[in-house]
Design a protein around this motif. Structure first.
Motif, PDB file in Angstrom:
ATOM      1  N   ARG A 212       4.180   7.038  -6.375  1.00 39.97           N
ATOM      2  CA  ARG A 212       4.779   5.907  -7.141  1.00 39.97           C
ATOM      3  C   ARG A 212       5.195   4.725  -6.284  1.00 39.97           C
ATOM      4  N   SER A 213       6.009   5.144  -5.248  1.00 40.80           N
ATOM      5  CA  SER A 213       6.623   4.141  -4.427  1.00 40.80           C
ATOM      6  C   SER A 213       5.590   3.362  -3.873  1.00 40.80           C
ATOM      7  N   PHE A 214       4.430   3.828  -3.387  1.00 36.48           N
ATOM      8  CA  PHE A 214       3.575   3.249  -2.704  1.00 36.48           C
ATOM      9  C   PHE A 214       2.740   2.188  -3.367  1.00 36.48           C
ATOM     10  N   LEU A 215       2.280   2.793  -4.737  1.00 36.42           N
ATOM     11  CA  LEU A 215       1.849   1.834  -5.792  1.00 36.42           C
ATOM     12  C   LEU A 215       2.483   0.639  -6.052  1.00 36.42           C
ATOM     13  N   GLY A 216       3.839   0.737  -6.169  1.00 40.33           N
ATOM     14  CA  GLY A 216       4.798  -0.353  -6.525  1.00 40.33           C
ATOM     15  C   GLY A 216       4.690  -1.241  -5.467  1.00 40.33           C
ATOM     16  N   ARG A 217       4.782  -0.978  -4.249  1.00 40.54           N
ATOM     17  CA  ARG A 217       4.744  -1.719  -2.869  1.00 40.54           C
ATOM     18  C   ARG A 217       3.156  -2.527  -2.921  1.00 40.54           C
TER      19      ARG A 217
ATOM     20  N   GLY B 223     -11.533   0.919   2.551  1.00 38.45           N
ATOM     21  CA  GLY B 223     -10.483   1.209   1.509  1.00 38.45           C
ATOM     22  C   GLY B 223      -9.595   2.026   1.984  1.00 38.45           C
ATOM     23  N   LEU B 224      -9.961   3.352   2.750  1.00 39.74           N
ATOM     24  CA  LEU B 224      -8.877   3.801   3.500  1.00 39.74           C
ATOM     25  C   LEU B 224      -8.323   3.503   4.646  1.00 39.74           C
ATOM     26  N   ARG B 225      -8.948   2.281   5.503  1.00 35.96           N
ATOM     27  CA  ARG B 225      -8.244   1.773   6.482  1.00 35.96           C
ATOM     28  C   ARG B 225      -7.264   0.658   5.851  1.00 35.96           C
ATOM     29  N   LEU B 226      -7.562   0.196   4.773  1.00 32.21           N
ATOM     30  CA  LEU B 226      -6.546  -0.703   4.193  1.00 32.21           C
ATOM     31  C   LEU B 226      -5.295  -0.071   3.643  1.00 32.21           C
ATOM     32  N   LEU B 227      -5.384   0.952   3.010  1.00 33.73           N
ATOM     33  CA  LEU B 227      -4.408   1.717   2.422  1.00 33.73           C
ATOM     34  C   LEU B 227      -3.459   2.390   3.493  1.00 33.73           C
ATOM     35  N   ALA B 228      -4.290   3.309   4.655  1.00 28.99           N
ATOM     36  CA  ALA B 228      -3.607   3.494   5.598  1.00 28.99           C
ATOM     37  C   ALA B 228      -2.687   2.905   6.341  1.00 28.99           C
ATOM     38  N   ALA B 229      -2.946   1.394   6.471  1.00 26.98           N
ATOM     39  CA  ALA B 229      -2.274   0.531   7.365  1.00 26.98           C
ATOM     40  C   ALA B 229      -0.999   0.184   6.338  1.00 26.98           C
ATOM     41  N   ARG B 230      -0.960   0.378   4.877  1.00 27.71           N
ATOM     42  CA  ARG B 230       0.069   0.236   4.267  1.00 27.71           C
ATOM     43  C   ARG B 230       0.855   1.513   3.836  1.00 27.71           C
ATOM     44  N   GLY B 231       0.581   2.494   4.445  1.00 31.91           N
ATOM     45  CA  GLY B 231       1.427   3.919   4.468  1.00 31.91           C
ATOM     46  C   GLY B 231       1.131   4.571   3.091  1.00 31.91           C
ATOM     47  N   ALA B 232      -0.097   4.394   2.759  1.00 36.15           N
ATOM     48  CA  ALA B 232      -0.356   5.205   1.312  1.00 36.15           C
ATOM     49  C   ALA B 232      -0.458   6.807   1.981  1.00 36.15           C
TER      50      ALA B 232
ATOM     51  N   SER C 256      -4.742   7.786  -1.404  1.00 33.05           N
ATOM     52  CA  SER C 256      -5.564   7.112  -0.749  1.00 33.05           C
ATOM     53  C   SER C 256      -7.293   7.260  -1.143  1.00 33.05           C
ATOM     54  N   ALA C 257      -7.567   8.738  -0.893  1.00 36.11           N
ATOM     55  CA  ALA C 257      -8.776   9.114  -1.164  1.00 36.11           C
ATOM     56  C   ALA C 257      -9.212   9.126  -3.000  1.00 36.11           C
ATOM     57  N   LEU C 258      -8.251   9.543  -3.754  1.00 35.64           N
ATOM     58  CA  LEU C 258      -8.508   9.248  -5.194  1.00 35.64           C
ATOM     59  C   LEU C 258      -8.783   7.747  -5.672  1.00 35.64           C
TER      60      LEU C 258
ATOM     61  N   GLU D 232      -7.473  -3.215  -9.123  1.00 37.87           N
ATOM     62  CA  GLU D 232      -7.679  -2.883 -10.370  1.00 37.87           C
ATOM     63  C   GLU D 232      -7.160  -1.577 -10.589  1.00 37.87           C
ATOM     64  N   VAL D 233      -7.707  -0.593 -10.023  1.00 35.87           N
ATOM     65  CA  VAL D 233      -7.438   0.771 -10.232  1.00 35.87           C
ATOM     66  C   VAL D 233      -5.942   0.892  -9.957  1.00 35.87           C
ATOM     67  N   THR D 234      -5.636   0.286  -8.732  1.00 36.18           N
ATOM     68  CA  THR D 234      -4.103   0.610  -8.237  1.00 36.18           C
ATOM     69  C   THR D 234      -3.123   0.039  -9.377  1.00 36.18           C
ATOM     70  N   LEU D 235      -3.361  -1.181 -10.024  1.00 29.58           N
ATOM     71  CA  LEU D 235      -2.419  -1.658 -10.973  1.00 29.58           C
ATOM     72  C   LEU D 235      -2.495  -0.817 -12.427  1.00 29.58           C
ATOM     73  N   ALA D 236      -3.787  -0.125 -12.574  1.00 27.08           N
ATOM     74  CA  ALA D 236      -3.933   0.720 -13.761  1.00 27.08           C
ATOM     75  C   ALA D 236      -2.900   1.981 -13.383  1.00 27.08           C
ATOM     76  N   TRP D 237      -2.997   2.517 -12.210  1.00 31.62           N
ATOM     77  CA  TRP D 237      -2.341   3.703 -12.011  1.00 31.62           C
ATOM     78  C   TRP D 237      -0.903   3.352 -12.043  1.00 31.62           C
ATOM     79  N   HIS D 238      -0.255   2.254 -11.578  1.00 34.40           N
ATOM     80  CA  HIS D 238       0.986   1.828 -11.337  1.00 34.40           C
ATOM     81  C   HIS D 238       1.672   1.876 -12.660  1.00 34.40           C
ATOM     82  N   GLN D 239       0.848   1.156 -13.812  1.00 34.39           N
ATOM     83  CA  GLN D 239       1.126   1.266 -15.116  1.00 34.39           C
ATOM     84  C   GLN D 239       1.154   2.642 -15.807  1.00 34.39           C
ATOM     85  N   ASP D 240       0.208   3.464 -15.375  1.00 40.06           N
ATOM     86  CA  ASP D 240       0.139   4.873 -16.137  1.00 40.06           C
ATOM     87  C   ASP D 240      -0.445   5.796 -15.211  1.00 40.06           C
ATOM     88  N   PHE D 241       0.726   6.573 -14.433  1.00 39.69           N
ATOM     89  CA  PHE D 241       0.167   7.401 -13.351  1.00 39.69           C
ATOM     90  C   PHE D 241      -0.315   8.444 -13.808  1.00 39.69           C
TER      91      PHE D 241
END
Length: 425
Positions: free
Chosen positions: A6-11, A48-57, A62-64, A115-124
């Protein structure tokens, strides 16, 4: 874990509150300028995995996220992003390959990811179960004295989550690729082999044949790219799939994997080298030859007898992988994967002692007894691969060196059991 996710999704939402605008620079660069639809799978997941890993996901999250974004991307009509056919592209004897422009199609993928990240941030969503087996990876790679770094590697403990595979046991994938004549073949294998493996129908019933077909298919895919882009590189490779209580290793060439059980090295494979008697016979039966030019070489050129790529020397340099399977009994310490830059300087029998020494050096010298064993596996195990690489370099290796250790039980337990047993001997 849910709190971390949840913390990562917020960031991430703070950084990417809306879709990327047309024409704006991408936050991460695609691997290629043009891709086939089949290559789009691996290149999008890598991006996608490279982008997310660079941001500490968290890796599982990240996989999902990447799987969900890729699924949405492939539901779109991508025909407007097809490349125009260039003069001379079409050949009568071959079907035309449809290519996509990487930058716009990857912009679309990244927008799906946002889009997926925004949706999961609102409804985990409901978090997936944690892996049942302990797995911790320590990896280190150096260019060493070579002009270029041509090794690539991939650690994917979240294999099932990335590909939506439902199986009786967790699957984890690890691979090391040692390129030659350029890094293109190694990069391609690190991007696509695991994707090809995930699509094999026999993955759970006959992992060996699934691995062999995945290597063959990846080689065929790279042949198309090499022809389109006039690439000439090749790559050896070793890949491990840990599937419940089963460990499968597949390889081409002289990169290797060894298993260590209760402090003793267990042979998993026999590397493909030109002077190996059966390899020499295979090549000579095809009309080729093995000659010594500084080292044993196929037709006086390549120092490997099997590899991805190297199409100018096929079939002498074979693209057919070998595979072996070992049942895990629960008393295994770790599996080590490395390129020949390591194994040319270190014998497999030396590995258990070197790893134990590295583990001891990783423990905080001010900690004693139980306090030393209570240090996290991240602290204790992380530097082990780095120390093994340094040892190989000091022992005379001038090649690129990549070492990956996949711990099958906590490093502290290895120190407590194996270390004690060796002291008593």
């Amino acid at each position: 874990m849910e709190e971390e996710a949840r913390s990562f999704l917020g960031r991430f939402v703070d950084e990417f509150p809306a879709a990327l605008e047309e024409g704006s620079p991408l936050p991460v660069s695609p691997l290629s300028r043009k891709v086939t639809l089949e290559e789009l799978h691996g290149e999008s997941l890598e991006l996608g995995l490279r982008l997310l890993a660079a941001r500490g996901a968290p890796a599982g999250l990240s996989a999902l996220l990447c799987r969900a974004a890729l699924s949405q991307l492939l539901q779109n009509d991508l025909s407007p992003l097809h490349c125009a056919q260039e003069a001379g592209d079409h050949q009568e004897e071959e079907p035309r390959v449809v290519l996509l422009q990487s930058e716009p199609v990857q912009r679309l993928f990244l927008n799906k990811l946002i889009e997926v990240t925004l949706a999961w941030h609102q409804d985990f969503p409901e978090p997936p179960p944690s892996p049942s087996r302990f797995l911790h990876c320590s990896v280190h790679a150096i260019k060493n004295t070579r002009r270029k770094m041509e090794d690539k590697h991939l650690a994917l403990a979240e294999f099932n989550q990335l590909f939506g595979i439902q199986s009786a046991g967790d699957c984890a994938y690890y691979a090391v690729f040692d390129g030659h004549g350029g890094v293109d073949a190694a990069t391609y294998a690190a991007t696509h082999l695991h994707v090809a493996l995930s699509k094999q129908e026999t993955l759970q019933s006959d992992t060996a044949s699934a691995f062999q077909r995945a290597f063959r298919h990846t080689d065929d895919m790279f042949r198309g790219k090499a022809k389109r882009e006039r690439l000439r590189s090749g790559s050896t490779g070793v890949a491990v799939l840990i599937q419940g209580p089963q460990l499968s290793v597949a390889w081409l060439g002289d990169s290797q994997a060894i298993l260590v059980r209760e402090g003793h090295a267990v042979t998993l494979m026999d590397p493909h080298k030109p002077d190996r008697e059966d390899e020499k016979q295979r090549i000579e039966d095809l009309g080729g030859c093995i000659t010594f030019v500084g080292c044993w070489r196929v037709n006086g050129t390549y120092a490997v007898s099997r590899a991805l790529g190297d199409f100018d020397q096929k079939p002498y340099v074979s693209g057919e992988a070998d595979c072996s399977t070992t049942q895990l009994l629960g008393d295994e310490d770790y599996v080590l994967l490395a390129c020949d830059g390591f194994f040319d300087a270190v014998r497999p029998s030396e590995v258990p002692h070197l790893v134990l020494d590295a583990l001891h050096q990783s423990v905080d010298p001010e900690s004693e007894g139980d306090a030393a064993l209570e240090q996290s596996e991240d602290t204790v195990g992380l530097r082990v691969a780095q120390q093994l690489v340094c040892h190989a370099k000091a022992a005379g290796s001038s090649d690129n060196i990549t070492v990956m250790l996949v711990f099958l039980r906590p490093p502290q337990q290895i120190l407590a059991t194996t270390g004690t047993a060796q002291k008593e001997q």
